[in-house]
Motif scaffolding. Structure first.
Motif, PDB file in Angstrom:
ATOM      1  N   ILE A   1     -14.075  21.155 -23.270  1.00  0.00           N
ATOM      2  CA  ILE A   1     -13.039  20.184 -22.893  1.00  0.00           C
ATOM      3  C   ILE A   1     -13.669  19.072 -22.061  1.00  0.00           C
ATOM      4  N   SER A   2     -14.493  19.420 -21.094  1.00  0.00           N
ATOM      5  CA  SER A   2     -15.147  18.423 -20.253  1.00  0.00           C
ATOM      6  C   SER A   2     -16.067  17.540 -21.082  1.00  0.00           C
ATOM      7  N   PHE A   3     -16.791  18.146 -21.996  1.00  0.00           N
ATOM      8  CA  PHE A   3     -17.682  17.386 -22.861  1.00  0.00           C
ATOM      9  C   PHE A   3     -16.890  16.418 -23.729  1.00  0.00           C
ATOM     10  N   ASN A   4     -15.772  16.884 -24.273  1.00  0.00           N
ATOM     11  CA  ASN A   4     -14.925  16.016 -25.097  1.00  0.00           C
ATOM     12  C   ASN A   4     -14.371  14.858 -24.285  1.00  0.00           C
ATOM     13  N   ASP A   5     -13.942  15.142 -23.050  1.00  0.00           N
ATOM     14  CA  ASP A   5     -13.440  14.072 -22.182  1.00  0.00           C
ATOM     15  C   ASP A   5     -14.543  13.051 -21.898  1.00  0.00           C
ATOM     16  N   ALA A   6     -15.727  13.558 -21.607  1.00  0.00           N
ATOM     17  CA  ALA A   6     -16.857  12.666 -21.322  1.00  0.00           C
ATOM     18  C   ALA A   6     -17.216  11.837 -22.552  1.00  0.00           C
ATOM     19  N   ALA A   7     -17.213  12.476 -23.712  1.00  0.00           N
ATOM     20  CA  ALA A   7     -17.532  11.763 -24.954  1.00  0.00           C
ATOM     21  C   ALA A   7     -16.490  10.691 -25.243  1.00  0.00           C
ATOM     22  N   THR A   8     -15.222  11.002 -25.010  1.00  0.00           N
ATOM     23  CA  THR A   8     -14.146  10.031 -25.227  1.00  0.00           C
ATOM     24  C   THR A   8     -14.297   8.850 -24.273  1.00  0.00           C
ATOM     25  N   LEU A   9     -14.569   9.141 -23.025  1.00  0.00           N
ATOM     26  CA  LEU A   9     -14.757   8.077 -22.030  1.00  0.00           C
ATOM     27  C   LEU A   9     -15.956   7.208 -22.397  1.00  0.00           C
ATOM     28  N   LEU A  10     -17.028   7.851 -22.802  1.00  0.00           N
ATOM     29  CA  LEU A  10     -18.220   7.105 -23.199  1.00  0.00           C
ATOM     30  C   LEU A  10     -17.929   6.215 -24.402  1.00  0.00           C
ATOM     31  N   ALA A  11     -17.217   6.747 -25.381  1.00  0.00           N
ATOM     32  CA  ALA A  11     -16.859   5.961 -26.567  1.00  0.00           C
ATOM     33  C   ALA A  11     -16.010   4.749 -26.182  1.00  0.00           C
ATOM     34  N   GLU A  12     -15.069   4.942 -25.257  1.00  0.00           N
ATOM     35  CA  GLU A  12     -14.226   3.826 -24.803  1.00  0.00           C
ATOM     36  C   GLU A  12     -15.069   2.758 -24.111  1.00  0.00           C
ATOM     37  N   LYS A  13     -16.002   3.206 -23.283  1.00  0.00           N
ATOM     38  CA  LYS A  13     -16.871   2.252 -22.571  1.00  0.00           C
ATOM     39  C   LYS A  13     -17.755   1.500 -23.556  1.00  0.00           C
ATOM     40  N   ILE A  14     -18.296   2.200 -24.540  1.00  0.00           N
ATOM     41  CA  ILE A  14     -19.141   1.550 -25.548  1.00  0.00           C
ATOM     42  C   ILE A  14     -18.328   0.519 -26.326  1.00  0.00           C
ATOM     43  N   GLU A  15     -17.093   0.862 -26.657  1.00  0.00           N
ATOM     44  CA  GLU A  15     -16.231  -0.079 -27.375  1.00  0.00           C
ATOM     45  C   GLU A  15     -15.966  -1.320 -26.528  1.00  0.00           C
ATOM     46  N   THR A  16     -15.693  -1.121 -25.242  1.00  0.00           N
ATOM     47  CA  THR A  16     -15.442  -2.244 -24.340  1.00  0.00           C
ATOM     48  C   THR A  16     -16.667  -3.150 -24.246  1.00  0.00           C
ATOM     49  N   VAL A  17     -17.823  -2.543 -24.090  1.00  0.00           N
ATOM     50  CA  VAL A  17     -19.064  -3.324 -24.010  1.00  0.00           C
ATOM     51  C   VAL A  17     -19.295  -4.069 -25.327  1.00  0.00           C
ATOM     52  N   GLY A  18     -19.021  -3.404 -26.450  1.00  0.00           N
ATOM     53  CA  GLY A  18     -19.174  -4.049 -27.753  1.00  0.00           C
ATOM     54  C   GLY A  18     -18.287  -5.273 -27.893  1.00  0.00           C
ATOM     55  N   VAL A  19     -17.059  -5.153 -27.440  1.00  0.00           N
ATOM     56  CA  VAL A  19     -16.127  -6.284 -27.502  1.00  0.00           C
ATOM     57  C   VAL A  19     -16.627  -7.424 -26.619  1.00  0.00           C
ATOM     58  N   GLU A  20     -17.093  -7.096 -25.426  1.00  0.00           N
ATOM     59  CA  GLU A  20     -17.602  -8.129 -24.521  1.00  0.00           C
ATOM     60  C   GLU A  20     -18.835  -8.818 -25.093  1.00  0.00           C
ATOM     61  N   ILE A  21     -19.723  -8.049 -25.712  1.00  0.00           N
ATOM     62  CA  ILE A  21     -20.913  -8.637 -26.330  1.00  0.00           C
ATOM     63  C   ILE A  21     -20.508  -9.542 -27.485  1.00  0.00           C
ATOM     64  N   SER A  22     -19.550  -9.110 -28.283  1.00  0.00           N
ATOM     65  CA  SER A  22     -19.077  -9.929 -29.404  1.00  0.00           C
ATOM     66  C   SER A  22     -18.497 -11.249 -28.908  1.00  0.00           C
ATOM     67  N   ARG A  23     -17.713 -11.188 -27.843  1.00  0.00           N
ATOM     68  CA  ARG A  23     -17.145 -12.424 -27.276  1.00  0.00           C
ATOM     69  C   ARG A  23     -18.241 -13.339 -26.763  1.00  0.00           C
ATOM     70  N   SER A  24     -19.230 -12.754 -26.109  1.00  0.00           N
ATOM     71  CA  SER A  24     -20.329 -13.543 -25.572  1.00  0.00           C
ATOM     72  C   SER A  24     -21.106 -14.221 -26.690  1.00  0.00           C
ATOM     73  N   ILE A  25     -21.373 -13.469 -27.758  1.00  0.00           N
ATOM     74  CA  ILE A  25     -22.104 -14.034 -28.896  1.00  0.00           C
ATOM     75  C   ILE A  25     -21.288 -15.144 -29.534  1.00  0.00           C
ATOM     76  N   ALA A  26     -19.993 -14.921 -29.702  1.00  0.00           N
ATOM     77  CA  ALA A  26     -19.124 -15.944 -30.291  1.00  0.00           C
ATOM     78  C   ALA A  26     -19.130 -17.205 -29.439  1.00  0.00           C
ATOM     79  N   SER A  27     -19.097 -17.022 -28.137  1.00  0.00           N
ATOM     80  CA  SER A  27     -19.132 -18.163 -27.224  1.00  0.00           C
ATOM     81  C   SER A  27     -20.450 -18.927 -27.355  1.00  0.00           C
ATOM     82  N   GLU A  28     -21.552 -18.192 -27.432  1.00  0.00           N
ATOM     83  CA  GLU A  28     -22.859 -18.836 -27.589  1.00  0.00           C
ATOM     84  C   GLU A  28     -22.943 -19.579 -28.918  1.00  0.00           C
TER      85      GLU A  28
END
Length: 132
Positions: free
Chosen positions: A36-63
């Motif tokens: 359960i803890s591993f699944n929670d950690a994996a879910t949190l990590l996936a959410e953070k990776i998605e957020t970072v991906g969106v921010e990188i995409s916005r930055s690239i689009a801006s550039e």
């Protein structure tokens, strides 16, 4: 031969077997909690990776937009280059055509040329041609 030592051995094995089963039951419970803890950690990590991906995409689009605007400015300047060079008093026809063929290869210099007052245009073009 003394067989009493061999008879105790199965008793020890039975005790080990019982201990092993209890240990396994405890292990199973902790595995579930860890899972359960591993699944929670994996879910949190996936959410953070998605957020970072969106921010990188916005930055690239801006550039990309900034780059496109810069290219448009350079293209617009290139279109104005000949008429502007034609207005520089004192340039020979040969200097005008050489400048027309060289200045667009140096976009920053072209932008500088357009920012200069007309009184220094002749000298700037001649120095540019001498250096390039």
């Amino acid at each position: 031969m003394d067989l009493s030592g061999t008879q105790q051995q199965p008793t020890i094995n039975q005790g080990d077997s019982t201990f092993s089963k209890k240990k396994k039951k405890i292990f199973d419970a902790s595995d579930h909690i860890s899972s359960i803890s591993f699944n929670d950690a994996a879910t949190l990590l996936a959410e953070k990776i998605e957020t970072v991906g969106v921010e990188i995409s916005r930055s690239i689009a801006s550039e990309v937009l900034i780059q496109q605007k810069s290219e448009m400015t350079i293209q617009e300047s290139a279109l104005k280059l000949y008429p502007t060079l034609y207005e520089v008093e004192g340039l020979t026809e040969d200097e005008r055509y050489r400048a027309l063929s060289k200045i667009p290869d140096h976009p920053t210099q072209m932008l500088i040329f357009f920012s200069l007052p007309s009184s220094v245009g002749l000298e700037w073009v001649r120095r540019f041609l001498a250096d390039h």
